[in-house]
Design an enzyme around this catalytic site. Structure first.
Site, PDB file in Angstrom:
ATOM      1  N   ASN A 220      21.869  26.567  13.722  1.00  0.00           N
ATOM      2  CA  ASN A 220      21.501  27.393  14.981  1.00  0.00           C
ATOM      3  C   ASN A 220      20.500  26.591  15.762  1.00  0.00           C
ATOM      4  O   ASN A 220      19.624  26.602  15.215  1.00  0.00           O
ATOM      5  CB  ASN A 220      21.002  28.698  13.929  1.00  0.00           C
ATOM      6  CG  ASN A 220      20.528  29.995  15.112  1.00  0.00           C
ATOM      7  OD1 ASN A 220      20.084  29.571  16.154  1.00  0.00           O
ATOM      8  ND2 ASN A 220      20.866  30.958  14.593  1.00  0.00           N
TER       9      ASN A 220
ATOM     10  N   ILE B  70      23.449  20.842  13.542  1.00  0.00           N
ATOM     11  CA  ILE B  70      22.460  22.093  13.990  1.00  0.00           C
ATOM     12  C   ILE B  70      23.299  23.330  13.791  1.00  0.00           C
ATOM     13  O   ILE B  70      23.968  23.580  14.854  1.00  0.00           O
ATOM     14  CB  ILE B  70      21.542  21.731  15.162  1.00  0.00           C
ATOM     15  CG1 ILE B  70      20.899  20.363  15.082  1.00  0.00           C
ATOM     16  CG2 ILE B  70      20.876  22.932  15.293  1.00  0.00           C
ATOM     17  CD1 ILE B  70      19.849  20.206  13.732  1.00  0.00           C
TER      18      ILE B  70
ATOM     19  N   GLU C 254      10.966  20.169   7.734  1.00  0.00           N
ATOM     20  CA  GLU C 254       9.664  19.530   7.382  1.00  0.00           C
ATOM     21  C   GLU C 254       9.662  18.207   8.252  1.00  0.00           C
ATOM     22  O   GLU C 254       8.606  17.847   8.618  1.00  0.00           O
ATOM     23  CB  GLU C 254       9.774  19.079   6.072  1.00  0.00           C
ATOM     24  CG  GLU C 254       9.268  20.306   5.191  1.00  0.00           C
ATOM     25  CD  GLU C 254       9.730  20.115   3.704  1.00  0.00           C
ATOM     26  OE1 GLU C 254       8.773  20.005   2.697  1.00  0.00           O
ATOM     27  OE2 GLU C 254      10.615  20.199   3.279  1.00  0.00           O
TER      28      GLU C 254
END
Length: 715
Positions: A593, A591, A667
């Site tokens: 940010n 990840i 998504e």
């Protein structure tokens, strides 16, 4: 937060830091300018005329009254509109012939000095039709159903391994169920809009478009208007959401260019929201038939997922809703197939997590029904059927932490297992779980990086920020690769003259653009290391193109995974369902940010909540159009509908992805949400709902009936 808060020490990795959005101040102060807000000198406005029959032909267009109105510059019709060049997308062949393939198809375009005058002119156009019988109703057994060669994304429409029918018949425990998902609409906050400016003197076309990728818009416009690409500039600096509906050029941008070429002035065309249901795509309705066979210990022996959907008479688009079943669970005998029928409807298209969203609703609901039939904890059933390799291809996963997501989510949520539902007066309280998956897509991209004499850096890449935080994360990738403070890096995006990049769709953006940015900045770092003395006035630059790297076929199956948990209350008096808690745990690579990632994951879960409880659209069989065409009739979740939502993740270290180790996150947040909520409602009420959305009328009617169980379940 102060402007200096984004400055990071160069010894600290900027990737993984919760950096605020770089364009946030511009957006909240109104300084950000969107496609319809380009106040060019002598700007005119256009307004399209939609067809009022569901199928037929235009026999006459009377423009006299419209042309007599003040300020009207012209009305284009199929009789006099400029002829367009070829395109792979027939939905863009506007005003080229007299046919009407569906209600809402554009049959004329009014152009005037002001927006109000253009709208009045469009209302004054009189169109005569020869109507034909139409059919807009999807149903099982429709005589037009066929099995296509491919579903969306290039996936084979049909896949079969072993003998799923025999395995199902022999299974000690069976679930044979059908589900239905209605048409859904993207409804981005900013409706589709474009401002086009044709300079006849230079022969250059400039277009400000609300889109998810300016490179493809430029390419399509070049073909339609027979212009060299270097004479077209498409800009998309700020976009107010898309959710897939702006993934490729839509009619508004073609009509805007037609209008500016016709009147020789800049022209803005902003679609009213009521038009969007018919012209910018929708998630097609899907009918699902799922059959699961299992041993008494819960091990799947057979899995069949058959999907029926619609497409238009204009262009084939097949929602790939059975494809996620090829990824999720290790059933040795399986069949996944799609059937489609071409109806007199608008062309369906991409909507957030196409395929996975409706497909996983059906599959994860069926898994819950199987857990009920087995008397097994739904979490444990999913864990038991975790796949060591991708069931469809046999390839090893680059990383798959679905079990960890389920376990961690159950712990954080306080998963009640199979305990009976709680009662709080007239409220029934239940909990549900569902898994999620989304594939890793990476597309070729280019980037340029520049070091300036003043110590600053500029990175150029034709990315598009549709609200995801792309500017911010690309700045972080650049600063990390350069080894410099974040505030010394600026990023230029949203301009077709920049190095080409793919659309912001399919959760491809950061992985694709970021790879090119990383490589360009790494190359610049090498150049700077070999340079001695002050930089020249022009600075130093380096470029990268990931075409060869991105197109290499990976020996690994690359997917993101997740687990959703929901707690709901169902009111036995009103039938109203409220979600009390939503929690998701995801495994989506590194990840980059946490702040923007959490925003994306929570946004997807909110969208899934709407899909579960309020969002639906119906095609009127008599008039052939969508009955819900605005936000008054099509109910997206409001603040009062959304509970506290938690989004967590397992920080995967997957070396088989890209230099950043990231997977897409735009998504996967929506994928399992509707199923988790539906499963929670079943646990609360003892009734199984197999048609979305779970509106009060449906819930109340079911509460007055008998509890439901899995169809065909056997112990």
């Amino acid at each position: 937060m102060s402007p200096t808060s984004t400055t990071l020490d160069t010894t600290t990795s900027v990737l993984g830091a919760p950096v605020p959005r770089r364009e946030g101040r511009e957006k909240v102060t109104g300084a950000a300018r969107y496609a319809a807000e380009q106040h060019l000198p002598r700007r005119a406005h256009a307004w399209p005329v939609p067809a009022t029959v569901a199928r037929g032909r235009v026999t006459a267009v009377d423009t006299a009254a419209a042309l007599a109105l003040p300020g009207v510059l012209g009305v284009l019709t199929p009789y006099d509109a400029p002829r367009l060049g070829p395109s792979d997308d027939p939905t863009l062949q506007l005003l080229q012939d007299l046919r009407v393939p569906h209600r809402g198809w554009y049959v004329a375009l009014a152009i005037a000095d002001t927006l109000e005058q253009a709208r009045a002119a469009a209302d004054a156009v009189r169109v005569t039709y020869e109507a034909e019988p139409h059919d807009v109703t999807l149903r099982e057994g429709h005589p037009g159903l066929y099995t296509p060669e491919q579903a969306n994304g290039g996936y084979p429409a049909h896949r079969e391994q072993g003998d799923p029918d025999a395995a199902f018949a022999a299974a000690p425990v069976r679930v044979d169920v059908v589900y239905s998902v209605p048409p859904l609409h993207n409804h981005a906050m900013e409706p589709h809009a474009a401002t086009a400016d044709w300079d006849a003197g230079s022969g250059h076309l400039t277009v400000y478009d609300s889109c998810q990728g300016t490179t493809v818009v430029r390419s399509v416009l070049a073909g339609l208007f027979e212009l060299p690409e270097d004479r077209i500039t498409v800009l998309s600096e700020h976009v107010g959401g898309g959710f897939g509906s702006k993934g490729t050029p839509r009619p508004h941008v073609v009509l805007a260019v037609m209008a500016t070429r016709h009147c020789g002035r800049p022209v803005t065309l902003a679609l009213p929201r009521q038009h969007m249901a018919a012209v910018v795509g929708h998630r097609a309705p899907t009918l699902h038939h799922v059959r699961l066979g299992a041993r008494p210990d819960g091990t799947l022996t057979s899995l069949t997922h058959e999907v029926t959907t619609h497409t238009s008479q204009i262009r084939e688009f097949v929602e790939q809703a059975a494809v996620p079943a090829r990824v999720m669970y290790a059933a040795p005998d399986n069949r996944t197939t799609h059937r489609v029928t071409a109806l007199d409807v608008p062309t369906p298209s991409w909507m957030r997590a196409p395929g996975e969203t409706p497909g996983m609703y059906a599959l994860e609901s069926a898994m819950d029904e199987l857990a009920d039939a087995l008397g097994m904890d739904p979490v444990e059933l999913r864990v038991r059927n975790d796949a060591a390799t991708e069931p469809d291809s046999g390839r090893p996963f680059s990383s798959r932490h679905l079990v960890e997501c389920l376990r961690d989510g159950a712990r954080r949520f306080g998963w009640p297992g199979r305990r009976p539902p709680r009662h709080e007066g007239p409220l029934l309280i239940g909990a549900g779980v569902a898994a999620a998956t989304y594939p890793v897509y990476i597309a070729p991209a280019g980037a340029r990086a520049h070091a300036r004499p003043d110590g600053s850096y500029l990175v150029e890449v034709n990315a598009t920020d549709i609200g995801t935080g792309a500017r911010t994360v690309l700045s972080q990738i650049a600063a990390d690769a350069l080894g410099v403070p974040l505030d010394s890096v600026s990023v230029a995006i949203g301009n077709s003259s920049l190095p080409a990049g793919p659309v912001a769709g399919g959760s491809t953006g950061t992985a694709s653009w970021g790879w090119a940015v990383h490589d360009a900045c790494s190359a610049l770092t090498d150049r700077l290391a070999g340079h001695h003395g002050p930089l020249p006035a022009a600075g130093l630059s380096a470029s990268a193109d990931t075409t060869q790297s991105a197109k290499q076929k990976s020996p690994y199956a690359r997917h993101a995974f997740g687990a959703h948990f929901a707690e709901v209350q169902a009111d036995t008096v009103t039938g109203e369902v409220r979600v009390r808690r939503l929690l998701g745990v995801f495994a989506a690579g590194h990840i980059l940010n946490p702040r923007t990632a959490r925003s994306q994951l929570v946004g997807g879960m909110v969208m899934g909540l709407g899909m579960a409880l309020t969002e639906h659209s119906a095609l009127d069989p008599a008039f052939g159009d969508f009955a819900e065409r605005d936000l008054a009739a099509y109910h997206v979740p409001a603040n009062a509908d959304v509970p506290a939502i938690e989004a967590h993740w397992i920080d995967e270290h997957d070396k088989h992805l890209n230099p950043m180790g990231s997977k897409g996150i735009g998504e996967i947040g929506i994928v399992g949400t509707a199923a988790a909520i539906g499963n929670a409602v079943c646990q609360a009420t003892g009734r199984r709902f197999r048609e979305l959305p779970l509106t009060p009328d449906r819930v109340l009617a079911a509460l007055e009936g008998e509890p439901t169980t899995a169809v065909g379940a056997a112990g």
